[in-house]
Design an enzyme around this catalytic site. Sequence first.
Site, mmCIF file in Angstrom:
data_model
loop_
_atom_site.group_PDB
_atom_site.id
_atom_site.type_symbol
_atom_site.label_atom_id
_atom_site.label_comp_id
_atom_site.label_asym_id
_atom_site.label_seq_id
_atom_site.Cartn_x
_atom_site.Cartn_y
_atom_site.Cartn_z
ATOM 1 N N GLU A 115 0.824 -1.218 0.000
ATOM 2 C CA GLU A 115 0.000 0.000 0.000
ATOM 3 C C GLU A 115 0.852 1.259 0.000
ATOM 4 O O GLU A 115 0.343 2.363 0.148
ATOM 5 C CB GLU A 115 -0.953 -0.009 1.203
ATOM 6 N N ARG A 160 17.090 9.729 -21.921
ATOM 7 C CA ARG A 160 17.220 9.950 -23.365
ATOM 8 C C ARG A 160 17.330 11.439 -23.698
ATOM 9 O O ARG A 160 17.641 11.801 -24.821
ATOM 10 C CB ARG A 160 16.086 9.286 -24.141
ATOM 11 N N ASP A 175 9.851 14.781 -31.017
ATOM 12 C CA ASP A 175 8.942 13.833 -30.383
ATOM 13 C C ASP A 175 7.629 14.457 -29.945
ATOM 14 O O ASP A 175 7.547 15.642 -29.692
ATOM 15 C CB ASP A 175 9.593 13.226 -29.137
#
Length: 240
Positions: A115, A160, A175
């Site tokens: 949890e 990246r 992108d």
Amino acid sequence: MKIDVVSLFPSYLNPLNLSLLGKAQEQGIVQIAIHDLRDWATDPHRNVDDTPYGGGPGMVMSPVVWGEALDSIREQAVVDPVLIIPTPSGQPFDQLLAATLAREEHLVFACGRYEGIDSRVGVHYSRDERWDSVKEVSIGDYVLAGGEVAALVMIEAITRLIPGILGNPESVIDDSFSRLDCLVEGPVFTKPPIWRELEVPQVLRSGNHGLVNQWRKDQAQARTESFRPDLLSDRAEDPL
Ligand code: 6GU
């Protein structure tokens, strides 16, 4: 960049040694260390969790064990690290946060299971001036069994963006979510020009760069309108 990941299931993080990140580690651009949280458990059964105060299902991870683990990682550090706690209740992870974290020298990911981690851990380390900051971060509106896969996602998105990691720096700029206009990218094609009766749009084979750019913009706009109208209403700013 130095990255430490603490987890009860260290082998979940094995993919970090593959592909781009594996190479970046060999080149010394990124150093990743995976740690087993249980190494810092001290009781005879090496427990790392306990029942939740206030009752309810499941178990909560012990602040005592996490405190030992994170203190010992801080001892080895040469700069104040950023502590990242993956949790579905955290701030949303997006390209802007990825770009911000890509500029840091040292990230520590604390992966919880069950949890979650006792909430005092985040509070304590945000008050500890030997840590740069603490960020509780969610990768999306769904619940995973633990923070490991979320850490993998974030580490891939962050690293990246570090200069020298991608072969072609321009592929970062184009992108989805990183462009000036914050649209998702349109469709892409390669040879053959006809595949199973599906033809590559004529404009892409025309050699007219002006027309190609306009077509790509229109496609990106249409795709964003249909799948991500939220991006058009927010007018989010450029993260890079
Ligand atoms: Cl960061 N952790 C977990 N356990 N579930 C998630 C998440 C993180 N982000 C979305 N769901």
